[in-house]
Motif scaffolding. Structure first.
Motif, PDB file in Angstrom:
ATOM      1  N   ASP A 103      30.586  23.048  -8.480  1.00  0.00           N
ATOM      2  CA  ASP A 103      29.949  23.519  -7.250  1.00  0.00           C
ATOM      3  C   ASP A 103      30.787  24.693  -6.752  1.00  0.00           C
ATOM      4  OD1 ASP A 103      32.116  22.539  -5.646  1.00  0.00           O
ATOM      5  OD2 ASP A 103      31.156  20.598  -5.461  1.00  0.00           O
ATOM      6  N   THR A 104      30.580  25.137  -5.552  1.00  0.00           N
ATOM      7  CA  THR A 104      31.305  26.326  -5.087  1.00  0.00           C
ATOM      8  C   THR A 104      32.803  26.101  -4.954  1.00  0.00           C
ATOM      9  OG1 THR A 104      30.868  25.754  -2.781  1.00  0.00           O
ATOM     10  CG2 THR A 104      29.315  27.258  -3.855  1.00  0.00           C
ATOM     11  N   ASP A 105      33.246  24.841  -4.858  1.00  0.00           N
ATOM     12  CA  ASP A 105      34.661  24.554  -4.640  1.00  0.00           C
ATOM     13  C   ASP A 105      35.355  23.793  -5.761  1.00  0.00           C
ATOM     14  OD1 ASP A 105      34.658  25.824  -2.149  1.00  0.00           O
ATOM     15  OD2 ASP A 105      33.927  24.022  -1.157  1.00  0.00           O
ATOM     16  N   GLN A 106      34.648  23.524  -6.862  1.00  0.00           N
ATOM     17  CA  GLN A 106      35.263  22.800  -7.967  1.00  0.00           C
ATOM     18  C   GLN A 106      34.952  23.458  -9.297  1.00  0.00           C
ATOM     19  OE1 GLN A 106      34.015  18.693  -7.738  1.00  0.00           O
ATOM     20  NE2 GLN A 106      35.755  18.185  -6.446  1.00  0.00           N
ATOM     21  N   LEU A 107      35.962  23.483 -10.146  1.00  0.00           N
ATOM     22  CA  LEU A 107      35.855  24.073 -11.468  1.00  0.00           C
ATOM     23  C   LEU A 107      36.285  23.011 -12.478  1.00  0.00           C
ATOM     24  CD1 LEU A 107      35.423  26.889 -12.864  1.00  0.00           C
ATOM     25  CD2 LEU A 107      37.899  27.142 -12.760  1.00  0.00           C
ATOM     26  N   LYS A 108      35.415  22.709 -13.433  1.00  0.00           N
ATOM     27  CA  LYS A 108      35.710  21.710 -14.458  1.00  0.00           C
ATOM     28  C   LYS A 108      36.205  22.417 -15.711  1.00  0.00           C
ATOM     29  CE  LYS A 108      33.398  18.420 -17.474  1.00  0.00           C
ATOM     30  NZ  LYS A 108      32.093  17.881 -17.835  1.00  0.00           N
ATOM     31  N   LEU A 109      37.408  22.053 -16.148  1.00  0.00           N
ATOM     32  CA  LEU A 109      37.976  22.589 -17.383  1.00  0.00           C
ATOM     33  C   LEU A 109      38.038  21.486 -18.417  1.00  0.00           C
ATOM     34  CD1 LEU A 109      39.424  24.596 -15.231  1.00  0.00           C
ATOM     35  CD2 LEU A 109      40.891  25.023 -17.162  1.00  0.00           C
ATOM     36  N   THR A 110      37.608  21.791 -19.626  1.00  0.00           N
ATOM     37  CA  THR A 110      37.773  20.884 -20.754  1.00  0.00           C
ATOM     38  C   THR A 110      38.741  21.579 -21.701  1.00  0.00           C
ATOM     39  OG1 THR A 110      35.516  20.087 -20.488  1.00  0.00           O
ATOM     40  CG2 THR A 110      36.613  19.600 -22.588  1.00  0.00           C
ATOM     41  N   ILE A 111      39.851  20.908 -21.976  1.00  0.00           N
ATOM     42  CA  ILE A 111      40.916  21.476 -22.801  1.00  0.00           C
ATOM     43  C   ILE A 111      40.985  20.651 -24.080  1.00  0.00           C
ATOM     44  CG2 ILE A 111      43.386  21.961 -22.887  1.00  0.00           C
ATOM     45  CD1 ILE A 111      43.173  21.925 -19.701  1.00  0.00           C
ATOM     46  N   TYR A 112      40.911  21.347 -25.226  1.00  0.00           N
ATOM     47  CA  TYR A 112      40.802  20.594 -26.481  1.00  0.00           C
ATOM     48  C   TYR A 112      41.384  21.372 -27.649  1.00  0.00           C
ATOM     49  CZ  TYR A 112      36.751  23.658 -27.170  1.00  0.00           C
ATOM     50  OH  TYR A 112      35.924  24.750 -27.309  1.00  0.00           O
ATOM     51  N   GLU A 113      41.641  20.628 -28.745  1.00  0.00           N
ATOM     52  CA  GLU A 113      42.111  21.258 -29.981  1.00  0.00           C
ATOM     53  C   GLU A 113      40.959  21.453 -30.949  1.00  0.00           C
ATOM     54  OE1 GLU A 113      45.965  20.250 -31.678  1.00  0.00           O
ATOM     55  OE2 GLU A 113      46.233  18.870 -29.987  1.00  0.00           O
ATOM     56  N   ASP A 114      40.209  20.375 -31.241  1.00  0.00           N
ATOM     57  CA  ASP A 114      39.168  20.459 -32.258  1.00  0.00           C
ATOM     58  C   ASP A 114      37.747  20.415 -31.704  1.00  0.00           C
ATOM     59  OD1 ASP A 114      39.374  17.836 -31.480  1.00  0.00           O
ATOM     60  OD2 ASP A 114      39.539  16.999 -33.484  1.00  0.00           O
ATOM     61  N   SER A 115      37.498  19.589 -30.708  1.00  0.00           N
ATOM     62  CA  SER A 115      36.148  19.438 -30.189  1.00  0.00           C
ATOM     63  C   SER A 115      36.203  19.150 -28.686  1.00  0.00           C
ATOM     64  CB  SER A 115      35.452  18.283 -30.914  1.00  0.00           C
ATOM     65  OG  SER A 115      34.296  17.886 -30.214  1.00  0.00           O
ATOM     66  N   PRO A 116      35.318  19.766 -27.900  1.00  0.00           N
ATOM     67  CA  PRO A 116      35.289  19.467 -26.469  1.00  0.00           C
ATOM     68  C   PRO A 116      35.078  17.973 -26.188  1.00  0.00           C
ATOM     69  CG  PRO A 116      33.902  21.357 -26.950  1.00  0.00           C
ATOM     70  CD  PRO A 116      34.343  20.778 -28.267  1.00  0.00           C
ATOM     71  N   ALA A 117      34.380  17.273 -27.082  1.00  0.00           N
ATOM     72  CA  ALA A 117      34.136  15.843 -26.899  1.00  0.00           C
ATOM     73  C   ALA A 117      35.436  15.045 -26.902  1.00  0.00           C
ATOM     74  CB  ALA A 117      33.204  15.321 -27.993  1.00  0.00           C
ATOM     75  N   ASN A 118      36.461  15.576 -27.575  1.00  0.00           N
ATOM     76  CA  ASN A 118      37.762  14.904 -27.641  1.00  0.00           C
ATOM     77  C   ASN A 118      38.771  15.519 -26.665  1.00  0.00           C
ATOM     78  OD1 ASN A 118      36.808  13.326 -29.765  1.00  0.00           O
ATOM     79  ND2 ASN A 118      37.413  14.849 -31.280  1.00  0.00           N
ATOM     80  N   GLY A 119      38.287  16.346 -25.764  1.00  0.00           N
ATOM     81  CA  GLY A 119      39.179  17.084 -24.877  1.00  0.00           C
ATOM     82  C   GLY A 119      39.593  16.320 -23.638  1.00  0.00           C
ATOM     83  N   ARG A 120      40.520  16.920 -22.939  1.00  0.00           N
ATOM     84  CA  ARG A 120      41.010  16.408 -21.658  1.00  0.00           C
ATOM     85  C   ARG A 120      40.327  17.219 -20.563  1.00  0.00           C
ATOM     86  NH1 ARG A 120      45.635  17.847 -18.399  1.00  0.00           N
ATOM     87  NH2 ARG A 120      46.085  16.096 -17.024  1.00  0.00           N
ATOM     88  N   ILE A 121      39.851  16.542 -19.540  1.00  0.00           N
ATOM     89  CA  ILE A 121      39.146  17.231 -18.450  1.00  0.00           C
ATOM     90  C   ILE A 121      40.058  17.346 -17.241  1.00  0.00           C
ATOM     91  CG2 ILE A 121      37.236  17.062 -16.812  1.00  0.00           C
ATOM     92  CD1 ILE A 121      35.599  15.779 -19.075  1.00  0.00           C
ATOM     93  N   GLN A 122      40.074  18.543 -16.658  1.00  0.00           N
ATOM     94  CA  GLN A 122      40.754  18.794 -15.394  1.00  0.00           C
ATOM     95  C   GLN A 122      39.725  19.338 -14.416  1.00  0.00           C
ATOM     96  OE1 GLN A 122      44.048  21.495 -15.569  1.00  0.00           O
ATOM     97  NE2 GLN A 122      45.197  20.248 -17.033  1.00  0.00           N
ATOM     98  N   VAL A 123      39.938  19.047 -13.145  1.00  0.00           N
ATOM     99  CA  VAL A 123      39.101  19.631 -12.104  1.00  0.00           C
ATOM    100  C   VAL A 123      40.015  20.441 -11.193  1.00  0.00           C
ATOM    101  CG1 VAL A 123      37.543  19.210 -10.169  1.00  0.00           C
ATOM    102  CG2 VAL A 123      37.420  17.764 -12.216  1.00  0.00           C
ATOM    103  N   TRP A 124      39.750  21.741 -11.132  1.00  0.00           N
ATOM    104  CA  TRP A 124      40.494  22.628 -10.248  1.00  0.00           C
ATOM    105  C   TRP A 124      39.667  22.812  -8.987  1.00  0.00           C
ATOM    106  CZ3 TRP A 124      42.635  27.321 -13.505  1.00  0.00           C
ATOM    107  CH2 TRP A 124      43.454  26.832 -14.540  1.00  0.00           C
ATOM    108  N   ARG A 125      40.326  23.086  -7.879  1.00  0.00           N
ATOM    109  CA  ARG A 125      39.605  23.328  -6.629  1.00  0.00           C
ATOM    110  C   ARG A 125      39.836  24.765  -6.175  1.00  0.00           C
ATOM    111  NH1 ARG A 125      43.862  23.067  -3.473  1.00  0.00           N
ATOM    112  NH2 ARG A 125      45.339  21.409  -3.414  1.00  0.00           N
ATOM    113  N   ARG A 126      38.846  25.294  -5.490  1.00  0.00           N
ATOM    114  CA  ARG A 126      38.946  26.675  -5.019  1.00  0.00           C
ATOM    115  C   ARG A 126      40.084  26.774  -4.005  1.00  0.00           C
ATOM    116  NH1 ARG A 126      35.926  30.959  -5.978  1.00  0.00           N
ATOM    117  NH2 ARG A 126      34.105  29.791  -6.660  1.00  0.00           N
TER     118      ARG A 126
END
Length: 149
Positions: free
Chosen positions: A119-142
């Motif tokens: 949304d306008t105040d949250q950014l979802k990051l998926t950090i991964y090596e091989d596949s986004p499905a196996n990634g770690r999710i972070q939520v950054w805020r504005r």
């Protein structure tokens, strides 16, 4: 003479069209702006960097380890993160959002990443090596912090 002018005008027209489209994309991208990382350690500004987007550290807020909760952050290379591009080569994805790379200063490694505004105040990051499905999710805020000078 006319044969020379027409290709030049076409080239100029193409350049102007590309510049306008790029400016519109920058204005329309909700991911552009200043964000606080999930750990609260850094403020990162996401902006256009040539044909791609990148995220540059504009402020160090805290020094908390992300891999060892409760421990102090220790940079693997000892360098300050201020002014460092930690997100780079961000290219638009057809489904929305951006795909590129993120640098982890704790282990001095670079990972694949995908990011999208939730949304306008949250950014979802998926950090991964091989596949986004196996990634770690972070939520950054504005960031609501005043612009650092």
């Amino acid at each position: 003479m006319r044969a020379i002018i027409q290709p030049a005008m076409l080239a100029l027209s193409a350049i102007l069209t590309l510049a306008v489209a790029s400016a519109q994309a920058q204005q329309a991208a909700p991911e552009v702006g200043r964000w606080i990382t999930e750990s609260g350690n850094l403020e990162v500004e996401i902006a256009a960097c040539g044909p791609a987007y990148c995220g540059t550290v504009t402020r160090v807020i805290a020094k908390q380890s992300m891999s060892q909760p409760g421990a102090a952050m220790a940079s693997a290379n000892g360098a300050s993160p201020l002014g460092k591009q930690i997100l780079f080569d961000l290219q638009p994805m057809s489904a929305g959002g951006w795909q590129g790379h993120i640098y982890n200063r704790e282990n001095n490694k670079t990972y694949n990443s995908q990011l999208a505004a939730v949304d306008t105040d949250q950014l979802k990051l998926t950090i991964y090596e091989d596949s986004p499905a196996n990634g770690r999710i972070q939520v950054w805020r504005r960031s609501s912090l005043p612009v650092a000078r």
